[in-house]
Design an enzyme around this catalytic site. Structure first.
Site, mmCIF file in Angstrom:
data_model
loop_
_atom_site.group_PDB
_atom_site.id
_atom_site.type_symbol
_atom_site.label_atom_id
_atom_site.label_comp_id
_atom_site.label_asym_id
_atom_site.label_seq_id
_atom_site.Cartn_x
_atom_site.Cartn_y
_atom_site.Cartn_z
ATOM 1 N N GLU A 166 0.646 -1.464 0.069
ATOM 2 C CA GLU A 166 -0.204 0.039 0.166
ATOM 3 C C GLU A 166 1.062 0.978 0.264
ATOM 4 O OE1 GLU A 166 -2.553 0.470 -0.762
ATOM 5 O OE2 GLU A 166 -3.342 -1.815 -0.773
HETATM 6 C C1 LIG Z 1 2.489 -10.279 0.794
HETATM 7 C C2 LIG Z 1 2.379 -8.773 -0.871
HETATM 8 C C3 LIG Z 1 1.455 -8.280 -0.815
HETATM 9 C C4 LIG Z 1 0.662 -6.989 -2.699
HETATM 10 N N1 LIG Z 1 -0.387 -7.360 -2.871
HETATM 11 C C5 LIG Z 1 0.025 -7.050 -3.700
HETATM 12 C C6 LIG Z 1 -2.074 -5.985 -4.096
HETATM 13 O O1 LIG Z 1 -2.890 -6.492 -3.931
HETATM 14 N N2 LIG Z 1 -2.335 -5.582 -5.554
HETATM 15 C C7 LIG Z 1 -0.564 -4.918 -6.025
HETATM 16 O O2 LIG Z 1 -0.753 -3.869 -7.012
HETATM 17 N N3 LIG Z 1 0.823 -5.062 -5.533
HETATM 18 C C8 LIG Z 1 0.511 -5.847 -4.176
HETATM 19 N N4 LIG Z 1 1.805 -5.718 -3.721
HETATM 20 C C9 LIG Z 1 2.928 -4.934 -4.134
HETATM 21 C C10 LIG Z 1 3.285 -3.536 -3.615
HETATM 22 O O3 LIG Z 1 2.139 -2.728 -3.601
HETATM 23 C C11 LIG Z 1 4.500 -3.574 -3.795
HETATM 24 O O4 LIG Z 1 5.839 -4.819 -3.624
HETATM 25 C C12 LIG Z 1 5.118 -2.197 -3.353
HETATM 26 O O5 LIG Z 1 4.191 -1.433 -3.534
HETATM 27 C C13 LIG Z 1 6.284 -1.637 -3.313
HETATM 28 O O6 LIG Z 1 7.127 -2.507 -5.100
HETATM 29 P P1 LIG Z 1 8.227 -3.062 -4.766
HETATM 30 O O7 LIG Z 1 8.269 -4.178 -3.990
HETATM 31 O O8 LIG Z 1 7.891 -2.448 -6.428
HETATM 32 O O9 LIG Z 1 9.144 -1.888 -4.622
HETATM 33 P P2 LIG Z 1 10.552 -1.082 -5.171
HETATM 34 O O10 LIG Z 1 8.930 -0.166 -5.637
HETATM 35 O O11 LIG Z 1 11.198 -1.437 -6.060
HETATM 36 O O12 LIG Z 1 10.388 -0.417 -3.904
HETATM 37 C C14 LIG Z 1 12.103 -0.495 -3.413
HETATM 38 C C15 LIG Z 1 12.163 0.663 -2.920
HETATM 39 O O13 LIG Z 1 13.404 1.331 -2.319
HETATM 40 C C16 LIG Z 1 12.343 2.658 -1.958
HETATM 41 N N5 LIG Z 1 11.991 3.909 -3.233
HETATM 42 C C17 LIG Z 1 11.438 3.573 -4.454
HETATM 43 N N6 LIG Z 1 11.083 4.584 -5.096
HETATM 44 C C18 LIG Z 1 11.395 5.527 -3.908
HETATM 45 C C19 LIG Z 1 11.507 7.575 -4.698
HETATM 46 N N7 LIG Z 1 11.890 7.565 -5.821
HETATM 47 N N8 LIG Z 1 12.348 7.765 -4.012
HETATM 48 C C20 LIG Z 1 11.939 6.834 -2.453
HETATM 49 N N9 LIG Z 1 12.557 6.100 -2.561
HETATM 50 C C21 LIG Z 1 11.730 5.077 -3.535
HETATM 51 C C22 LIG Z 1 10.695 2.060 -2.029
HETATM 52 O O14 LIG Z 1 9.895 3.207 -0.704
HETATM 53 C C23 LIG Z 1 11.072 0.557 -1.125
HETATM 54 O O15 LIG Z 1 11.394 0.745 0.126
HETATM 55 C C24 LIG Z 1 1.870 -6.785 -2.941
HETATM 56 C C25 LIG Z 1 3.054 -6.915 -2.269
HETATM 57 C C26 LIG Z 1 2.784 -8.012 -0.763
HETATM 58 C C27 LIG Z 1 5.278 -8.805 -0.674
#
Ligand SMILES: Cc1cc2nc3c(=O)[nH]c(=O)nc-3n(C[C@H](O)[C@H](O)[C@H](O)COP(=O)(O)OP(=O)(O)OC[C@H]3O[C@@H](n4cnc5c(N)ncnc54)[C@H](O)[C@@H]3O)c2cc1C
Length: 595
Positions: free
Chosen positions: A441
């Protein structure tokens, strides 16, 4: 046997004594929902949480979800029966509109219920929780025909909802998403792409699953301005509104993960699946934000449920486990050792959990009652003020509660010593389950930047000014109450400090954008303490007033916990302020090779 006791008295304290919810509901045109009705709902929901959902929690964690054949996902033993019982009792429609077959209860009551469900069994509760978020999105963005088709079925729990945003190369940065939507002559779209990590993307609880999918139209502009939102059901609705032909989408796999094993996290493949535009073309992100803002509050509430459940276990264990002699009872006590609850350091851990869980509960329910005011209050000015405060505090509720849930569930484990690390004792599951909440989220770092960049600096401090105004009005109202000074003086000082550091950041960020990112996380925690401090001061004021005329233990307990919070947790803000003022240089100057 159940290991979870619904925190009914504390919820009643917040809803009735702190928020005066029945009066607010009266002003919102919901006079029929009086205090007695609210209590009946809380009691019944607490019974379901403790007696139906909680007994499935450990088993759901051990067994997890499975994929016995391609595209088919089964939830753990007992989940389906519990879900049937839940829908049969009308719980999925509690906060849905009566015109959709719902019961029209306010979100504030619904979120109190949701906290109990999550404390009892987060893996299970996330299924109806996600569906309710989808309901709010469809209600806000759907045409009359879309609403008539989908909302009654989601309200009844017959159909579930999901949110499909994330793709392998695109998490936080949704501008990168590649899923495509090709317009068809009949007005529908063919959706093609892969979404990952979709909560409840496939399951065996409901007759249909309504996926809300972000995708790009062929002529869409690049980035976030070219994202549209689509309704893509697992089974295409028949003209009679039943689940009909299978759509061209399937779950490719489910994730093996650290916690919430009972909730299926799915890779979803859309292979030219039929979908329909929800809201306006290229405005999908704004449409999805309705759901995301709602979901951010409910994941904060979810975190509080886990903190509460872990705290209950830690407290019971600390009263039972005997180790070492306590300083106070060593002389008279014949037993070889005293219960560890008598040791100062164990009390530190227990009171930290209690202060944070009760403070966060008050804050989250206060924020939710703002949503009820924003949507239903008769007075336009009250609605606007509530909307401004809610927008400001939403990232705080999400990120602060979830960070604290990780800290507090870890403290609960610490109270158990090595026994906390052993699976059979049940407390480690809360820590594993809680760990996802700061990540999804919107990761908490992103919440912090949303708070500081968009909500505070982005509107030239107006929302923050509103919040400080409300808080200072409370301090002024208590000015003549000497017994409250131990709370109101540090609260007023902290409000001044928040204003000062906000000015410092605004000055620096105008010439260096990294200053914003460098300050964001400690700033969110600082503002979080201001909000929690305000909640604890308000609770202390009630405790002082009512405690004078009542023997009920809750008032003495609230006052003692408020003092603990103010003397042992709030002072963290001094360090946070220093960290913020240190600026971005030590973060950004070292070359990447030096990291
Ligand atoms: C169990 C689980 C359930 C989920 N359920 C859903 C769902 O129902 N629907 C759905 O669509 N998604 C879902 N997700 C996905 C989840 O919302 C994403 O994992 C989350 O949005 C983060 O994206 P990412 O994992 O690609 O991390 P990334 O975007 O790659 O981020 C990695 C790190 O970098 C930081 N970061 C990234 N960009 C920036 C920036 N511009 N400035 C500073 N810091 C930054 C982030 O804060 C984070 O700490 C789920 C994930 C899990 C693990």
């Amino acid at each position: 046997m159940t290991d979870y006791t619904p925190p009914l008295r504390d919820m009643q304290f917040v809803l009735h004594e702190l928020l005066d919810l029945p009066r607010v509901l009266h002003e919102c045109g919901k006079a029929e929902i009086d205090g007695e009705t609210i209590d009946q709902v809380l009691n019944a929901a607490g019974e379901f949480a403790a007696e139906v959902a909680a007994p499935l929690n450990a088993g759901g964690d051990h067994e997890g979800c499975a994929m016995p054949q391609a595209g088919v996902v089964t939830t753990p033993t007992g989940f389906k029966a519990a879900y049937r019982q839940f829908t049969a009792a009308g719980w999925t429609g509690l906060a849905c509109e009566p015109e959709h077959g719902g019961q029209g209860f306010p979100d504030t009551v619904n979120n109190a219920v949701f906290e109990m469900l999550c404390g009892a069994n987060m893996g299970w509760a996330a299924y109806p929780g996600m569906s309710h978020a989808a309901y709010t999105c469809l209600k806000a963005n759907g045409t009359a025909a879309q609403q008539a088709l989908y909302l009654p079925r989601i309200a009844a729990g017959e159909w579930a909802g999901t949110m499909c945003l994330t793709e392998p190369h695109c998490g936080t940065d949704l501008g990168l998403l590649r899923t495509r939507a090709m317009p068809q002559p009949d007005g529908s779209y063919r959706i093609t792409g892969t979404k990952i990590f979709i909560s409840g993307g496939e399951q065996d609880l409901t007759a249909n699953i309504v996926h809300l999918v972000l995708a790009r139209l062929p002529d869409a502009p690049a980035g976030v301005k070219g994202i549209s939102l689509f309704i893509v059901p697992k089974y295409l609705p028949t003209p009679q509104g039943e689940a009909g032909e299978r759509n061209l989408l399937a779950c490719g796999s489910i994730e093996e993960k650290m916690g919430i094993h009972g909730n299926a996290t799915c890779t979803m493949n859309f292979d030219g699946a039929t979908g329909w535009l929800l809201g306006e073309a290229n405005k999908g992100l704004a449409g999805m934000f309705v759901m995301m803002n709602h979901a951010r509050i409910i994941v904060g509430v979810n975190a509080i449920g886990l903190m509460e459940a872990a705290y209950q276990r830690a407290l019971a264990y600390a009263k039972d486990r005997t180790q070492g002699r306590s300083n106070s009872s060593a002389q008279e006590n014949r037993a070889a050792a005293d219960p560890i609850v008598q040791h100062a350091d164990v009390r530190r851990m227990l009171l930290t959990q209690k202060a944070y869980v009760e403070g966060c509960r008050a804050l989250a329910l206060w924020a939710t009652h703002l949503a009820d005011i924003e949507h239903h209050h008769a007075d336009t000015a009250r609605r606007a003020e509530a909307a401004s405060l809610l927008a400001l505090l939403t990232p705080v509720v999400k990120a602060l509660s979830s960070d604290l849930a990780v800290e507090c569930t870890s403290l609960a484990m610490q109270c158990y010593g090595g026994h906390g690390y052993i699976r059979d004792n049940g407390v480690e599951q809360y820590l594993r389950d809680a760990r996802i909440i700061p990540l999804y989220e919107g990761a908490n770092g992103i919440q912090a930047m949303d708070l500081l960049g968009r909500k505070v600096l982005g509107d030239q401090g107006r929302s923050l000014g509103n919040f400080l105004g409300v808080l200072r009005a409370f301090i002024t109202a208590e000015a003549g109450n000497a017994a409250m000074r131990e709370f109101t003086t540090p609260l007023a000082d902290l409000a001044t400090e928040v204003e000062a550091v906000t000015r410092v950041i605004a000055g620096r960020a105008s010439s260096n954008a990294d200053e914003l990112g460098a300050a964001a996380a400690p700033y969110l925690r600082l503002l979080g303490h201001l909000a929690l401090g305000w909640m604890w001061a308000r609770m202390a004021a009630i405790a002082l007033q009512r405690g004078a005329a009542s023997e009920e233990a809750i008032y003495a307990s609230k006052l003692a916990t408020a003092r603990f919070y103010y003397q042992r947790l709030l002072p963290e803000t001094r360090g946070l302020s220093a960290i913020i003022q240190a600026g971005a240089a030590t973060l950004m100057e070292p070359a990447v090779e030096m990291l």
